[in-house]
Scaffold this motif. Structure first.
Motif, PDB file in Angstrom:
ATOM      1  N   TYR A   6      19.723 -51.077 -18.995  1.00  0.00           N
ATOM      2  CA  TYR A   6      20.297 -51.972 -17.990  1.00  0.00           C
ATOM      3  C   TYR A   6      21.404 -52.815 -18.608  1.00  0.00           C
ATOM      4  O   TYR A   6      21.547 -52.906 -19.818  1.00  0.00           O
ATOM      5  CB  TYR A   6      19.221 -52.869 -17.381  1.00  0.00           C
ATOM      6  CG  TYR A   6      18.630 -53.862 -18.356  1.00  0.00           C
ATOM      7  CD1 TYR A   6      19.067 -55.178 -18.372  1.00  0.00           C
ATOM      8  CD2 TYR A   6      17.634 -53.507 -19.253  1.00  0.00           C
ATOM      9  CE1 TYR A   6      18.526 -56.102 -19.262  1.00  0.00           C
ATOM     10  CE2 TYR A   6      17.092 -54.399 -20.132  1.00  0.00           C
ATOM     11  CZ  TYR A   6      17.548 -55.702 -20.131  1.00  0.00           C
ATOM     12  OH  TYR A   6      17.018 -56.619 -21.024  1.00  0.00           O
ATOM     13  N   GLN A   7      22.167 -53.436 -17.737  1.00  0.00           N
ATOM     14  CA  GLN A   7      23.203 -54.366 -18.155  1.00  0.00           C
ATOM     15  C   GLN A   7      22.709 -55.757 -17.766  1.00  0.00           C
ATOM     16  O   GLN A   7      22.441 -56.015 -16.601  1.00  0.00           O
ATOM     17  CB  GLN A   7      24.524 -54.037 -17.460  1.00  0.00           C
ATOM     18  CG  GLN A   7      25.720 -54.688 -18.063  1.00  0.00           C
ATOM     19  CD  GLN A   7      27.016 -54.173 -17.448  1.00  0.00           C
ATOM     20  OE1 GLN A   7      27.032 -53.678 -16.337  1.00  0.00           O
ATOM     21  NE2 GLN A   7      28.086 -54.301 -18.190  1.00  0.00           N
ATOM     22  N   PRO A   8      22.553 -56.675 -18.734  1.00  0.00           N
ATOM     23  CA  PRO A   8      21.950 -57.972 -18.416  1.00  0.00           C
ATOM     24  C   PRO A   8      22.827 -58.816 -17.502  1.00  0.00           C
ATOM     25  O   PRO A   8      24.055 -58.721 -17.525  1.00  0.00           O
ATOM     26  CB  PRO A   8      21.793 -58.631 -19.791  1.00  0.00           C
ATOM     27  CG  PRO A   8      22.790 -57.963 -20.651  1.00  0.00           C
ATOM     28  CD  PRO A   8      22.925 -56.570 -20.135  1.00  0.00           C
ATOM     29  N   ALA A   9      22.175 -59.622 -16.700  1.00  0.00           N
ATOM     30  CA  ALA A   9      22.874 -60.555 -15.818  1.00  0.00           C
ATOM     31  C   ALA A   9      23.217 -61.815 -16.597  1.00  0.00           C
ATOM     32  O   ALA A   9      22.646 -62.087 -17.648  1.00  0.00           O
ATOM     33  CB  ALA A   9      21.996 -60.901 -14.619  1.00  0.00           C
ATOM     34  N   ARG A  10      24.126 -62.600 -16.067  1.00  0.00           N
ATOM     35  CA  ARG A  10      24.461 -63.850 -16.744  1.00  0.00           C
ATOM     36  C   ARG A  10      23.309 -64.835 -16.569  1.00  0.00           C
ATOM     37  O   ARG A  10      22.506 -64.717 -15.636  1.00  0.00           O
ATOM     38  CB  ARG A  10      25.759 -64.431 -16.210  1.00  0.00           C
ATOM     39  CG  ARG A  10      25.715 -64.821 -14.764  1.00  0.00           C
ATOM     40  CD  ARG A  10      27.094 -65.306 -14.323  1.00  0.00           C
ATOM     41  NE  ARG A  10      27.099 -65.630 -12.927  1.00  0.00           N
ATOM     42  CZ  ARG A  10      26.792 -66.825 -12.427  1.00  0.00           C
ATOM     43  NH1 ARG A  10      26.465 -67.803 -13.231  1.00  0.00           N
ATOM     44  NH2 ARG A  10      26.804 -67.043 -11.142  1.00  0.00           N
ATOM     45  N   THR A  11      23.227 -65.791 -17.452  1.00  0.00           N
ATOM     46  CA  THR A  11      22.129 -66.747 -17.374  1.00  0.00           C
ATOM     47  C   THR A  11      22.323 -67.691 -16.195  1.00  0.00           C
ATOM     48  O   THR A  11      23.442 -67.900 -15.736  1.00  0.00           O
ATOM     49  CB  THR A  11      22.025 -67.580 -18.666  1.00  0.00           C
ATOM     50  OG1 THR A  11      23.219 -68.346 -18.800  1.00  0.00           O
ATOM     51  CG2 THR A  11      21.850 -66.680 -19.879  1.00  0.00           C
ATOM     52  N   ALA A  12      21.251 -68.281 -15.730  1.00  0.00           N
ATOM     53  CA  ALA A  12      21.323 -69.191 -14.594  1.00  0.00           C
ATOM     54  C   ALA A  12      22.016 -70.500 -14.958  1.00  0.00           C
ATOM     55  O   ALA A  12      22.500 -71.211 -14.080  1.00  0.00           O
ATOM     56  CB  ALA A  12      19.920 -69.487 -14.077  1.00  0.00           C
ATOM     57  N   MET A  13      22.069 -70.820 -16.229  1.00  0.00           N
ATOM     58  CA  MET A  13      22.669 -72.079 -16.668  1.00  0.00           C
ATOM     59  C   MET A  13      24.153 -71.940 -16.991  1.00  0.00           C
ATOM     60  O   MET A  13      24.766 -72.887 -17.453  1.00  0.00           O
ATOM     61  CB  MET A  13      21.929 -72.592 -17.911  1.00  0.00           C
ATOM     62  CG  MET A  13      20.466 -72.844 -17.675  1.00  0.00           C
ATOM     63  SD  MET A  13      20.139 -74.016 -16.362  1.00  0.00           S
ATOM     64  CE  MET A  13      20.774 -75.497 -17.083  1.00  0.00           C
ATOM     65  N   ASP A  76      21.290 -49.763 -12.449  1.00  0.00           N
ATOM     66  CA  ASP A  76      22.693 -50.136 -12.289  1.00  0.00           C
ATOM     67  C   ASP A  76      22.804 -51.618 -11.975  1.00  0.00           C
ATOM     68  O   ASP A  76      21.982 -52.177 -11.243  1.00  0.00           O
ATOM     69  CB  ASP A  76      23.337 -49.317 -11.173  1.00  0.00           C
ATOM     70  CG  ASP A  76      23.478 -47.853 -11.550  1.00  0.00           C
ATOM     71  OD1 ASP A  76      23.755 -47.585 -12.732  1.00  0.00           O
ATOM     72  OD2 ASP A  76      23.317 -46.994 -10.669  1.00  0.00           O
ATOM     73  N   PRO A  77      23.828 -52.292 -12.496  1.00  0.00           N
ATOM     74  CA  PRO A  77      23.975 -53.728 -12.247  1.00  0.00           C
ATOM     75  C   PRO A  77      24.441 -54.003 -10.824  1.00  0.00           C
ATOM     76  O   PRO A  77      25.107 -53.168 -10.201  1.00  0.00           O
ATOM     77  CB  PRO A  77      25.037 -54.151 -13.261  1.00  0.00           C
ATOM     78  CG  PRO A  77      25.822 -52.915 -13.518  1.00  0.00           C
ATOM     79  CD  PRO A  77      24.854 -51.780 -13.385  1.00  0.00           C
ATOM     80  N   GLN A  78      24.078 -55.162 -10.320  1.00  0.00           N
ATOM     81  CA  GLN A  78      24.537 -55.612  -9.014  1.00  0.00           C
ATOM     82  C   GLN A  78      25.589 -56.685  -9.254  1.00  0.00           C
ATOM     83  O   GLN A  78      25.268 -57.818  -9.620  1.00  0.00           O
ATOM     84  CB  GLN A  78      23.383 -56.169  -8.196  1.00  0.00           C
ATOM     85  CG  GLN A  78      22.331 -55.137  -7.874  1.00  0.00           C
ATOM     86  CD  GLN A  78      21.176 -55.725  -7.105  1.00  0.00           C
ATOM     87  OE1 GLN A  78      21.126 -56.915  -6.838  1.00  0.00           O
ATOM     88  NE2 GLN A  78      20.240 -54.876  -6.746  1.00  0.00           N
ATOM     89  N   LYS A  79      26.831 -56.328  -9.065  1.00  0.00           N
ATOM     90  CA  LYS A  79      27.949 -57.233  -9.353  1.00  0.00           C
ATOM     91  C   LYS A  79      28.170 -58.203  -8.206  1.00  0.00           C
ATOM     92  O   LYS A  79      28.023 -57.853  -7.034  1.00  0.00           O
ATOM     93  CB  LYS A  79      29.228 -56.439  -9.605  1.00  0.00           C
ATOM     94  CG  LYS A  79      29.150 -55.518 -10.793  1.00  0.00           C
ATOM     95  CD  LYS A  79      29.201 -56.303 -12.063  1.00  0.00           C
ATOM     96  CE  LYS A  79      29.254 -55.362 -13.257  1.00  0.00           C
ATOM     97  NZ  LYS A  79      29.269 -56.039 -14.508  1.00  0.00           N
ATOM     98  N   ARG A  80      28.547 -59.423  -8.556  1.00  0.00           N
ATOM     99  CA  ARG A  80      28.900 -60.441  -7.566  1.00  0.00           C
ATOM    100  C   ARG A  80      30.403 -60.429  -7.355  1.00  0.00           C
ATOM    101  O   ARG A  80      31.160 -60.116  -8.259  1.00  0.00           O
ATOM    102  CB  ARG A  80      28.550 -61.832  -8.069  1.00  0.00           C
ATOM    103  CG  ARG A  80      27.120 -62.140  -8.159  1.00  0.00           C
ATOM    104  CD  ARG A  80      26.914 -63.520  -8.690  1.00  0.00           C
ATOM    105  NE  ARG A  80      27.791 -64.501  -8.053  1.00  0.00           N
ATOM    106  CZ  ARG A  80      27.727 -65.801  -8.295  1.00  0.00           C
ATOM    107  NH1 ARG A  80      26.872 -66.260  -9.141  1.00  0.00           N
ATOM    108  NH2 ARG A  80      28.528 -66.633  -7.701  1.00  0.00           N
ATOM    109  N   LYS A  81      30.807 -60.840  -6.177  1.00  0.00           N
ATOM    110  CA  LYS A  81      32.228 -61.039  -5.950  1.00  0.00           C
ATOM    111  C   LYS A  81      32.609 -62.376  -6.574  1.00  0.00           C
ATOM    112  O   LYS A  81      31.849 -63.344  -6.498  1.00  0.00           O
ATOM    113  CB  LYS A  81      32.543 -61.082  -4.456  1.00  0.00           C
ATOM    114  CG  LYS A  81      32.417 -59.752  -3.778  1.00  0.00           C
ATOM    115  CD  LYS A  81      32.895 -59.712  -2.341  1.00  0.00           C
ATOM    116  CE  LYS A  81      33.122 -61.014  -1.672  1.00  0.00           C
ATOM    117  NZ  LYS A  81      33.478 -60.952  -0.272  1.00  0.00           N
ATOM    118  N   PRO A  82      33.776 -62.476  -7.202  1.00  0.00           N
ATOM    119  CA  PRO A  82      34.177 -63.757  -7.779  1.00  0.00           C
ATOM    120  C   PRO A  82      34.491 -64.767  -6.680  1.00  0.00           C
ATOM    121  O   PRO A  82      35.015 -64.417  -5.621  1.00  0.00           O
ATOM    122  CB  PRO A  82      35.427 -63.420  -8.595  1.00  0.00           C
ATOM    123  CG  PRO A  82      35.905 -62.130  -8.059  1.00  0.00           C
ATOM    124  CD  PRO A  82      34.724 -61.418  -7.488  1.00  0.00           C
TER     125      PRO A  82
END
Length: 103
Positions: A6-13, A76-82
């Motif tokens: 997997y590709q890690p998500a960014r941290t919540a902080m 697969d990662p779930q990308k956010r829209k900027p």
């Protein structure tokens, strides 16, 4: 051995995207953890669950797993829209600002 790629998500902080461009191969637990009766710590005899291998691309991780006979599940990662604002951060302090001040 079972593992997941997997590709890690960014941290919540953090709002940044550091450490999110790599792919990780992480082994799943093969046995449950136990509570040590004396200290109360959780422990396990499964040392594979501590291993995290880092790869630059997804293809490298999949190739490594197939070469070493590792049954890997790929997520697969779930990308956010900027979130890009029209005026940017400076719009908060504009002198010709219309509308109510919300700060």
């Amino acid at each position: 051995m079972r593992a997941r790629i997997y590709q890690p998500a960014r941290t919540a902080m953090s709002s940044g995207s550091a450490k999110t461009h790599v792919w990780l191969l992480e082994f799943t637990q093969s046995e449950a953890r136990e509570v040590d009766p004396l200290m109360g710590w959780t422990s396990s005899n499964d040392t594979q669950s501590q291993v995290r291998l880092q790869f630059d691309t997804r293809e490298e991780a999949v190739e490594y797993a197939s070469e070493n006979g590792i049954d890997a599940q790929i997520q697969d990662p779930q990308k956010r829209k900027p979130n890009i604002r029209a005026g940017g951060y400076g719009e908060n302090f504009a002198t010709g600002r219309r509308g109510a001040w919300t700060h």
